[in-house]
Design a protein around this motif. Structure first.
Motif, PDB file in Angstrom:
ATOM      1  N   SER A 131      28.687 -23.465  16.039  1.00 25.02           N
ATOM      2  CA  SER A 131      29.854 -24.180  16.567  1.00 25.02           C
ATOM      3  C   SER A 131      31.112 -23.356  16.325  1.00 25.02           C
ATOM      4  O   SER A 131      31.125 -22.434  15.499  1.00 25.02           O
ATOM      5  CB  SER A 131      29.999 -25.544  15.895  1.00 25.02           C
ATOM      6  N   LEU A 132      32.132 -23.723  17.026  1.00 23.63           N
ATOM      7  CA  LEU A 132      33.426 -23.058  16.859  1.00 23.63           C
ATOM      8  C   LEU A 132      33.984 -23.328  15.469  1.00 23.63           C
ATOM      9  O   LEU A 132      34.561 -22.433  14.840  1.00 23.63           O
ATOM     10  CB  LEU A 132      34.392 -23.525  17.944  1.00 23.63           C
ATOM     11  N   SER A 133      33.795 -24.526  14.975  1.00 21.73           N
ATOM     12  CA  SER A 133      34.277 -24.861  13.628  1.00 21.73           C
ATOM     13  C   SER A 133      33.629 -23.974  12.581  1.00 21.73           C
ATOM     14  O   SER A 133      34.293 -23.475  11.666  1.00 21.73           O
ATOM     15  CB  SER A 133      33.982 -26.327  13.309  1.00 21.73           C
ATOM     16  N   GLU A 134      32.328 -23.779  12.716  1.00 21.76           N
ATOM     17  CA  GLU A 134      31.600 -22.919  11.781  1.00 21.76           C
ATOM     18  C   GLU A 134      32.113 -21.484  11.862  1.00 21.76           C
ATOM     19  O   GLU A 134      32.305 -20.820  10.844  1.00 21.76           O
ATOM     20  CB  GLU A 134      30.103 -22.972  12.097  1.00 21.76           C
ATOM     21  N   LEU A 135      32.356 -21.008  13.082  1.00 18.00           N
ATOM     22  CA  LEU A 135      32.882 -19.659  13.261  1.00 18.00           C
ATOM     23  C   LEU A 135      34.252 -19.519  12.605  1.00 18.00           C
ATOM     24  O   LEU A 135      34.522 -18.525  11.921  1.00 18.00           O
ATOM     25  CB  LEU A 135      32.973 -19.307  14.748  1.00 18.00           C
ATOM     26  N   LEU A 136      35.101 -20.508  12.784  1.00 19.93           N
ATOM     27  CA  LEU A 136      36.435 -20.462  12.176  1.00 19.93           C
ATOM     28  C   LEU A 136      36.357 -20.389  10.659  1.00 19.93           C
ATOM     29  O   LEU A 136      37.145 -19.671  10.023  1.00 19.93           O
ATOM     30  CB  LEU A 136      37.269 -21.660  12.620  1.00 19.93           C
ATOM     31  N   LEU A 137      35.404 -21.085  10.066  1.00 17.93           N
ATOM     32  CA  LEU A 137      35.226 -21.016   8.612  1.00 17.93           C
ATOM     33  C   LEU A 137      34.840 -19.602   8.172  1.00 17.93           C
ATOM     34  O   LEU A 137      35.373 -19.078   7.189  1.00 17.93           O
ATOM     35  CB  LEU A 137      34.173 -22.021   8.150  1.00 17.93           C
ATOM     36  N   HIS A 138      33.920 -18.990   8.910  1.00 17.95           N
ATOM     37  CA  HIS A 138      33.509 -17.617   8.584  1.00 17.95           C
ATOM     38  C   HIS A 138      34.670 -16.639   8.746  1.00 17.95           C
ATOM     39  O   HIS A 138      34.850 -15.738   7.918  1.00 17.95           O
ATOM     40  CB  HIS A 138      32.339 -17.168   9.469  1.00 17.95           C
ATOM     41  N   LEU A 139      35.452 -16.810   9.807  1.00 22.56           N
ATOM     42  CA  LEU A 139      36.588 -15.919  10.046  1.00 22.56           C
ATOM     43  C   LEU A 139      37.642 -16.078   8.953  1.00 22.56           C
ATOM     44  O   LEU A 139      38.256 -15.100   8.519  1.00 22.56           O
ATOM     45  CB  LEU A 139      37.194 -16.182  11.425  1.00 22.56           C
ATOM     46  N   GLU A 196      37.010 -16.955   5.855  1.00 19.44           N
ATOM     47  CA  GLU A 196      36.443 -16.299   4.674  1.00 19.44           C
ATOM     48  C   GLU A 196      36.606 -14.783   4.735  1.00 19.44           C
ATOM     49  O   GLU A 196      36.741 -14.124   3.706  1.00 19.44           O
ATOM     50  CB  GLU A 196      34.953 -16.643   4.533  1.00 19.44           C
ATOM     51  N   LYS A 197      36.579 -14.226   5.946  1.00 20.31           N
ATOM     52  CA  LYS A 197      36.701 -12.774   6.130  1.00 20.31           C
ATOM     53  C   LYS A 197      38.154 -12.310   6.148  1.00 20.31           C
ATOM     54  O   LYS A 197      38.430 -11.134   6.322  1.00 20.31           O
ATOM     55  CB  LYS A 197      36.010 -12.336   7.428  1.00 20.31           C
ATOM     56  N   GLY A 198      39.087 -13.250   5.981  1.00 14.70           N
ATOM     57  CA  GLY A 198      40.493 -12.887   5.863  1.00 14.70           C
ATOM     58  C   GLY A 198      41.192 -12.611   7.180  1.00 14.70           C
ATOM     59  O   GLY A 198      42.202 -11.902   7.204  1.00 14.70           O
ATOM     60  N   ILE A 199      40.707 -13.184   8.274  1.00 15.65           N
ATOM     61  CA  ILE A 199      41.361 -13.029   9.570  1.00 15.65           C
ATOM     62  C   ILE A 199      42.704 -13.764   9.535  1.00 15.65           C
ATOM     63  O   ILE A 199      42.834 -14.827   8.909  1.00 15.65           O
ATOM     64  CB  ILE A 199      40.462 -13.574  10.710  1.00 15.65           C
TER      65      ILE A 199
END
Length: 169
Positions: A79-87, A89-92
């Protein structure tokens, strides 16, 4: 990251398409109330075209998800929400993430509006069909009694002639 910019662009285009669908669906309500079947058919065709295009954007978005997950070495998000969480965490950059999250929220809001309008339209169509069915039942009633008054003012009960419309839609 180029993929994040592509994601944001794709989401904005998808949001605009959903807004167009929302306008069409809202226009359906008036057409249904007025009983304009031809116009309803035209609106439905336009809506189907947009939905088909939106399917293409869904595929593009999925491809972008794959690209982003490969770029930041994560499992492909569902999901987009999951992607946003990963991004996150990666400091985007949080401004970019907030922009994407706003588009996501706008998408959810428009989709909710479409669902509500569709529910209303469904109820209106059901009411129209119920009304038509009631009228058809009245027209096709075979057991209607007819009263004839003779010279002696007596009542004679006879079955009415069969209706030309001896069917139900």
């Amino acid at each position: 990251m180029k993929s994040i910019e592509q994601l944001q662009e794709a989401l904005e285009k998808e949001l605009n398409m959903y807004k167009e669908v929302a306008k069409l669906v809202d226009g359906k309500t008036n057409v249904i109330v007025k009983g304009k079947v031809k116009e309803l058919d035209e609106i439905t065709k336009k809506e189907q075209q947009l939905i088909s295009q939106m399917g293409t954007f869904e595929k593009i978005r999925r491809a972008i998800f794959v690209n982003i997950s490969n770029e930041i070495n994560i499992k492909e998000p569902t999901s987009l929400s999951e992607l946003l969480l990963h991004l996150e965490e990666k400091g985007i950059d949080s401004n970019i993430l907030n922009g994407i999250d706003k588009i996501r929220n706008d998408l959810l809001e428009v989709i909710g509006q479409i669902n509500e309008i569709n529910k209303l339209n469904e109820k209106l169509i059901k009411q129209s069909l119920d009304y038509i069915n009631l009228n058809m039942e009245l027209l096709t009633s075979l057991n209607e009694q007819v009263n004839h008054y003779g010279s002696k003012a007596t009542t004679e009960n006879t079955k009415a002639n069969k209706s030309l419309l001896d069917m139900r839609v």
